[in-house]
Design an enzyme around this catalytic site. Sequence first.
Site, PDB file in Angstrom:
ATOM      1  N   ASP A  36       0.834  -1.201   0.000  1.00 20.83           N
ATOM      2  CA  ASP A  36       0.000   0.000   0.000  1.00 20.83           C
ATOM      3  C   ASP A  36       0.866   1.248   0.000  1.00 20.83           C
ATOM      4  O   ASP A  36       0.559   2.244  -0.649  1.00 20.83           O
ATOM      5  CB  ASP A  36      -0.907   0.017   1.226  1.00 20.83           C
ATOM      6  CG  ASP A  36      -2.010  -1.022   1.119  1.00 20.83           C
ATOM      7  OD1 ASP A  36      -2.793  -1.149   2.058  1.00 20.83           O
ATOM      8  OD2 ASP A  36      -2.072  -1.711   0.088  1.00 20.83           O
ATOM      9  N   ALA A  37       1.972   1.175   0.759  1.00 15.70           N
ATOM     10  CA  ALA A  37       2.834   2.356   0.868  1.00 15.70           C
ATOM     11  C   ALA A  37       3.447   2.697  -0.485  1.00 15.70           C
ATOM     12  O   ALA A  37       3.515   3.863  -0.881  1.00 15.70           O
ATOM     13  CB  ALA A  37       3.921   2.104   1.896  1.00 15.70           C
ATOM     14  N   LEU A  86      -7.088  -5.044  22.111  1.00  6.46           N
ATOM     15  CA  LEU A  86      -7.560  -6.171  22.924  1.00  6.46           C
ATOM     16  C   LEU A  86      -6.614  -7.343  22.780  1.00  6.46           C
ATOM     17  O   LEU A  86      -6.021  -7.546  21.727  1.00  6.46           O
ATOM     18  CB  LEU A  86      -8.948  -6.612  22.426  1.00  6.46           C
ATOM     19  CG  LEU A  86     -10.096  -5.630  22.646  1.00  6.46           C
ATOM     20  CD1 LEU A  86     -11.310  -6.048  21.822  1.00  6.46           C
ATOM     21  CD2 LEU A  86     -10.470  -5.566  24.119  1.00  6.46           C
ATOM     22  N   GLU A 117     -19.964  -9.299  23.514  1.00  8.66           N
ATOM     23  CA  GLU A 117     -20.364  -8.485  22.359  1.00  8.66           C
ATOM     24  C   GLU A 117     -19.660  -9.012  21.112  1.00  8.66           C
ATOM     25  O   GLU A 117     -18.513  -9.426  21.198  1.00  8.66           O
ATOM     26  CB  GLU A 117     -19.903  -7.024  22.545  1.00  8.66           C
ATOM     27  CG  GLU A 117     -20.381  -6.373  23.799  1.00  8.66           C
ATOM     28  CD  GLU A 117     -19.526  -5.147  24.166  1.00  8.66           C
ATOM     29  OE1 GLU A 117     -18.887  -4.558  23.272  1.00  8.66           O
ATOM     30  OE2 GLU A 117     -19.491  -4.814  25.353  1.00  8.66           O
ATOM     31  N   LYS A 119     -17.345  -8.910  17.980  1.00  4.05           N
ATOM     32  CA  LYS A 119     -16.223  -8.045  17.622  1.00  4.05           C
ATOM     33  C   LYS A 119     -16.446  -7.608  16.178  1.00  4.05           C
ATOM     34  O   LYS A 119     -16.298  -8.386  15.240  1.00  4.05           O
ATOM     35  CB  LYS A 119     -14.896  -8.780  17.762  1.00  4.05           C
ATOM     36  CG  LYS A 119     -13.713  -7.866  17.493  1.00  4.05           C
ATOM     37  CD  LYS A 119     -12.415  -8.480  17.967  1.00  4.05           C
ATOM     38  CE  LYS A 119     -11.285  -7.466  17.966  1.00  4.05           C
ATOM     39  NZ  LYS A 119     -10.974  -6.929  16.655  1.00  4.05           N
ATOM     40  N   ARG A 140      -9.083   6.137  15.422  1.00  2.79           N
ATOM     41  CA  ARG A 140      -8.200   5.649  16.468  1.00  2.79           C
ATOM     42  C   ARG A 140      -6.749   6.075  16.218  1.00  2.79           C
ATOM     43  O   ARG A 140      -6.020   6.384  17.148  1.00  2.79           O
ATOM     44  CB  ARG A 140      -8.285   4.117  16.508  1.00  2.79           C
ATOM     45  CG  ARG A 140      -7.367   3.474  17.499  1.00  2.79           C
ATOM     46  CD  ARG A 140      -7.640   1.979  17.534  1.00  2.79           C
ATOM     47  NE  ARG A 140      -6.882   1.339  18.587  1.00  2.79           N
ATOM     48  CZ  ARG A 140      -5.653   0.895  18.439  1.00  2.79           C
ATOM     49  NH1 ARG A 140      -5.036   1.039  17.281  1.00  2.79           N
ATOM     50  NH2 ARG A 140      -5.022   0.330  19.451  1.00  2.79           N
ATOM     51  N   TYR A 229     -19.457   0.686  21.636  1.00  2.30           N
ATOM     52  CA  TYR A 229     -19.102  -0.433  22.518  1.00  2.30           C
ATOM     53  C   TYR A 229     -18.458  -0.009  23.830  1.00  2.30           C
ATOM     54  O   TYR A 229     -18.089  -0.845  24.629  1.00  2.30           O
ATOM     55  CB  TYR A 229     -18.247  -1.471  21.810  1.00  2.30           C
ATOM     56  CG  TYR A 229     -16.976  -0.963  21.168  1.00  2.30           C
ATOM     57  CD1 TYR A 229     -15.965  -0.367  21.920  1.00  2.30           C
ATOM     58  CD2 TYR A 229     -16.769  -1.110  19.795  1.00  2.30           C
ATOM     59  CE1 TYR A 229     -14.797   0.091  21.339  1.00  2.30           C
ATOM     60  CE2 TYR A 229     -15.602  -0.658  19.197  1.00  2.30           C
ATOM     61  CZ  TYR A 229     -14.623  -0.055  19.971  1.00  2.30           C
ATOM     62  OH  TYR A 229     -13.472   0.389  19.382  1.00  2.30           O
ATOM     63  N   LYS A 318     -11.359 -14.872  18.957  1.00  5.30           N
ATOM     64  CA  LYS A 318     -11.534 -14.866  17.507  1.00  5.30           C
ATOM     65  C   LYS A 318     -12.253 -16.125  17.024  1.00  5.30           C
ATOM     66  O   LYS A 318     -12.235 -17.144  17.698  1.00  5.30           O
ATOM     67  CB  LYS A 318     -10.169 -14.773  16.822  1.00  5.30           C
ATOM     68  CG  LYS A 318      -9.421 -13.488  17.107  1.00  5.30           C
ATOM     69  CD  LYS A 318     -10.163 -12.326  16.509  1.00  5.30           C
ATOM     70  CE  LYS A 318      -9.355 -11.047  16.489  1.00  5.30           C
ATOM     71  NZ  LYS A 318      -8.389 -10.953  15.436  1.00  5.30           N
ATOM     72  N   CYS A 412       5.583 -28.741 -18.602  1.00  4.68           N
ATOM     73  CA  CYS A 412       5.457 -27.477 -17.886  1.00  4.68           C
ATOM     74  C   CYS A 412       4.659 -26.472 -18.716  1.00  4.68           C
ATOM     75  O   CYS A 412       4.965 -26.265 -19.893  1.00  4.68           O
ATOM     76  CB  CYS A 412       6.854 -26.927 -17.602  1.00  4.68           C
ATOM     77  SG  CYS A 412       6.840 -25.256 -16.970  1.00  4.68           S
ATOM     78  N   CYS A 415       7.316 -23.736 -19.982  1.00  5.61           N
ATOM     79  CA  CYS A 415       8.473 -23.952 -20.863  1.00  5.61           C
ATOM     80  C   CYS A 415       8.393 -25.259 -21.637  1.00  5.61           C
ATOM     81  O   CYS A 415       9.263 -25.543 -22.445  1.00  5.61           O
ATOM     82  CB  CYS A 415       9.774 -23.913 -20.064  1.00  5.61           C
ATOM     83  SG  CYS A 415      10.003 -25.342 -18.992  1.00  5.61           S
ATOM     84  N   CYS A 430       8.648 -28.985 -12.574  1.00  3.18           N
ATOM     85  CA  CYS A 430       9.112 -28.790 -13.939  1.00  3.18           C
ATOM     86  C   CYS A 430      10.596 -29.097 -13.929  1.00  3.18           C
ATOM     87  O   CYS A 430      11.335 -28.642 -13.054  1.00  3.18           O
ATOM     88  CB  CYS A 430       8.860 -27.348 -14.358  1.00  3.18           C
ATOM     89  SG  CYS A 430       9.924 -26.782 -15.688  1.00  3.18           S
ATOM     90  N   CYS A 436      13.476 -22.822 -17.825  1.00  6.70           N
ATOM     91  CA  CYS A 436      12.074 -22.472 -17.626  1.00  6.70           C
ATOM     92  C   CYS A 436      11.954 -21.005 -17.243  1.00  6.70           C
ATOM     93  O   CYS A 436      12.484 -20.577 -16.219  1.00  6.70           O
ATOM     94  CB  CYS A 436      11.472 -23.348 -16.531  1.00  6.70           C
ATOM     95  SG  CYS A 436       9.760 -22.932 -16.195  1.00  6.70           S
TER      96      CYS A 436
HETATM   97  S1  IVH Z   1     -13.527  -2.785  23.206  1.00  3.89           S
HETATM   98  C1  IVH Z   1     -10.101  -1.365  25.700  1.00  3.89           C
HETATM   99  N1  IVH Z   1     -15.520  -3.916  21.930  1.00  3.89           N
HETATM  100  O1  IVH Z   1     -11.389  -4.134  18.276  1.00  3.89           O
HETATM  101  C2  IVH Z   1     -11.096  -2.026  24.855  1.00  3.89           C
HETATM  102  N2  IVH Z   1     -13.589  -3.315  20.695  1.00  3.89           N
HETATM  103  O2  IVH Z   1      -8.610  -4.936  19.144  1.00  3.89           O
HETATM  104  C3  IVH Z   1     -11.184  -1.451  23.514  1.00  3.89           C
HETATM  105  N3  IVH Z   1     -13.742  -3.785  18.295  1.00  3.89           N
HETATM  106  O3  IVH Z   1      -9.843  -1.044  18.051  1.00  3.89           O
HETATM  107  C4  IVH Z   1     -12.075  -2.036  22.561  1.00  3.89           C
HETATM  108  N4  IVH Z   1     -15.761  -4.623  18.332  1.00  3.89           N
HETATM  109  O4  IVH Z   1     -12.072  -1.229  16.926  1.00  3.89           O
HETATM  110  C5  IVH Z   1     -14.281  -3.406  21.839  1.00  3.89           C
HETATM  111  N5  IVH Z   1     -17.347  -4.891  20.906  1.00  3.89           N
HETATM  112  C6  IVH Z   1     -16.131  -4.371  20.818  1.00  3.89           C
HETATM  113  C7  IVH Z   1     -15.451  -4.283  19.593  1.00  3.89           C
HETATM  114  C8  IVH Z   1     -14.169  -3.749  19.580  1.00  3.89           C
HETATM  115  C9  IVH Z   1     -14.729  -4.305  17.576  1.00  3.89           C
HETATM  116  C10 IVH Z   1     -12.431  -3.355  17.772  1.00  3.89           C
HETATM  117  C11 IVH Z   1     -12.074  -1.941  18.119  1.00  3.89           C
HETATM  118  C12 IVH Z   1     -10.683  -1.971  18.669  1.00  3.89           C
HETATM  119  C13 IVH Z   1     -10.230  -3.348  18.363  1.00  3.89           C
HETATM  120  C14 IVH Z   1      -9.366  -3.850  19.500  1.00  3.89           C
END
Ligand code: IVH
Length: 674
Positions: A36-37, A86, A117, A119, A140, A229, A318, A412, A415, A430, A436
């Site tokens: 990207d850079a 997190l 919640e 993520k 952020r 959140y 995750k 191949c 080639c 190959c 090649c």
């Molecule tokens: S709490 C100190 N809650 O995850 C706690 N984060 O890895 C701060 N995120 O930058 C985050 N869903 O953008 C929290 N239900 C949720 C979230 C959440 C998504 C993202 C958030 C943060 C990243 C942290």
Amino acid sequence: MSGIAADQARRAAELREQITYHDRRYYVLDDPEISDAEYDELLAELQQLESRHPELIVPDSPTQRVGGALASGFPEVRHQLPMLSLNNGFAEEDLRAFDRRVRERLEVQGEIDYMAEPKLDGLAISLLYRNGQLLRAATRGDGETGEEVTGNVRTVRSVPLSLSGSDWPQEFEVRGEVFMRRPDFLRLNERLLESGERGFMNPRNAAAGSLRQLDPAVTARRPLSFFAYGLGWTAEHVLPHTQSAVLDWFAGMGIPVCPERARVQGADGAFAYHQAMAERRARLPYDIDGVVFKVNSREAQQRMGFVARAPRWALAQKFPAEERTTLLLSVDFQVGRTGALTPVARLDPVLVGGVMVSNATLHNMAEIERKGIRIGDRVIVRRAGDVIPEVVGRAGGERMPETQTIELPSVCPECGSHVEQEEGKAVARCTGGLVCPAQRREALRHFVSRKALDIEGFGDRLIEQLVTSGAVNNPSELFRLNAERLEGFERIGPKSARNLEDALDRARETTLARFIHALGIREVGEVTARSLAEHFGGLEPLMHASEATLEAIRDVGPVVAKHIAHFFDEPHNREVIEALLAAGVHWPRPEANAAEKRPLAGRTYVLTGALSAMTREEAGARLQALGAKVAGSVSKQTSAVIAGENPGSKLSRAEALGVPILDEGGLRALLASE
Ligand code: IVH
């Protein structure tokens, strides 16, 4: 037109072409060649040229598109409280270990009350409200400083500009995630593509790209969503005592919060929620990549505090890799640097884990057979993190009547050389070697790559031309190129030609580790190359090392040792190395005291007894590789005795002399010294 103006017009055209090409690699082929850079650099150069010479702007210049990747120019905002990240968990055990740590810290015997919640997979945003009015919004950024994007966030319909009710602090900060719902993402991409604009790779990129638009009018046309959140900085006020109550309080003010949130009890409750969400995930209208568990009591959160950049009271658990099914349209075979043929599935494009996938690896023929995959089948595609997507197997259900078997080509595809499949080995190769073009091309790509000799500007297309024209047959021949010769190639103007020549010049000065890595010896990656460089200190001793010597080195097993020895046995490889050195490639000689700088320099160890993870010889060689001496008998000068099972008299002597004694765990710790 003056010479300079002509040059600049040519450069602008070149940049436009390059950018368009990379756009296609990124957005259409899902196979970017540059970072990207680097892309941003190209775009910035074009923008600069155009701003100095507006007459160079053409309507279809990439700079004239809406949705350009460049988005500087937002004022900076320093967060009153840093925006943290997190800790992640992956396996069930990670979640249970987190729960144990929480109970220990809080000295609680029973179950912990957690807020669970989803993520959300978007980008974090901070909203500052004063007297119930949205005052400022910031990204952020690096957690300490973000970008002010108030104008853009004001266009996000679900973000309230003024709050309902009156039970809020005079000033306070709401934190949450801006994201794009999947159906909105698909519609937006359709719309963009129809009007000839670039589409986005996934909903998260779409959300980030839309929010970081310099023109809020553009953001306004982008369907962004928001869920809060958490609470950031707040002025004096009586606040709810729990995370769940904070979210309910937000909801009462008209701030959207995720309806999937739930309170759960203990590790069992948390685990059940995680499983339920994993199962529901595909049916949610937005992408989530896990579940966040937070200790519900805010007072307990405060007691637990933070470690590094993440709170101790929260865990992002995750999800495993995401899988989708799609149609296998055809299979191509790609030839790698060592001639290995990899079957690549061409797929009906499908969104997997937030990324549009149209190519995926099928690994090798044995895997294809084992999984019984045929062209025309519906297949399961998986993507985990940033790894290459793979076809995991055939999807269930009836097989279509007109499927075809996948055949390994006998020659191949690049080639025409004979393809060989070693008995008992999965990989087909190959046999063309340097005949090649694919192998030559891949060897060059590897040689110039960032972790090898890092020669800037030699992109895939130039390498392709260099190889097919016969200008460069092996890495040493790169150094025969100069600006004049390079200028003859497609899309290489005088300025790029000069830049390429400069890059080659710079690359002549390298390090031994990079040089070894650049040679492309099978299974010698960056880390092994570094170990070899450290161990031998020079190329000559490495070139003459026996397999046995090599095997004693960290990161080198018997297979790798064999590959290394074979590589240097091959006269052609030695010729290329000589030619590289003759072309002026060099690296600093190891400093005389390099050995002293190694982590265990000056220490002496004695090994006794049987180790379980390795032989004593291996342990000795690894200690030596870290600079230690390994002695046969214990004296007062011995730094420590390492004792395995059934140690001999050396152990009692160590005890008598007061020499420290380490077990196998202690040895592991020593070997991990950096
Ligand atoms: S709490 C100190 N809650 O995850 C706690 N984060 O890895 C701060 N995120 O930058 C985050 N869903 O953008 C929290 N239900 C949720 C979230 C959440 C998504 C993202 C958030 C943060 C990243 C942290």
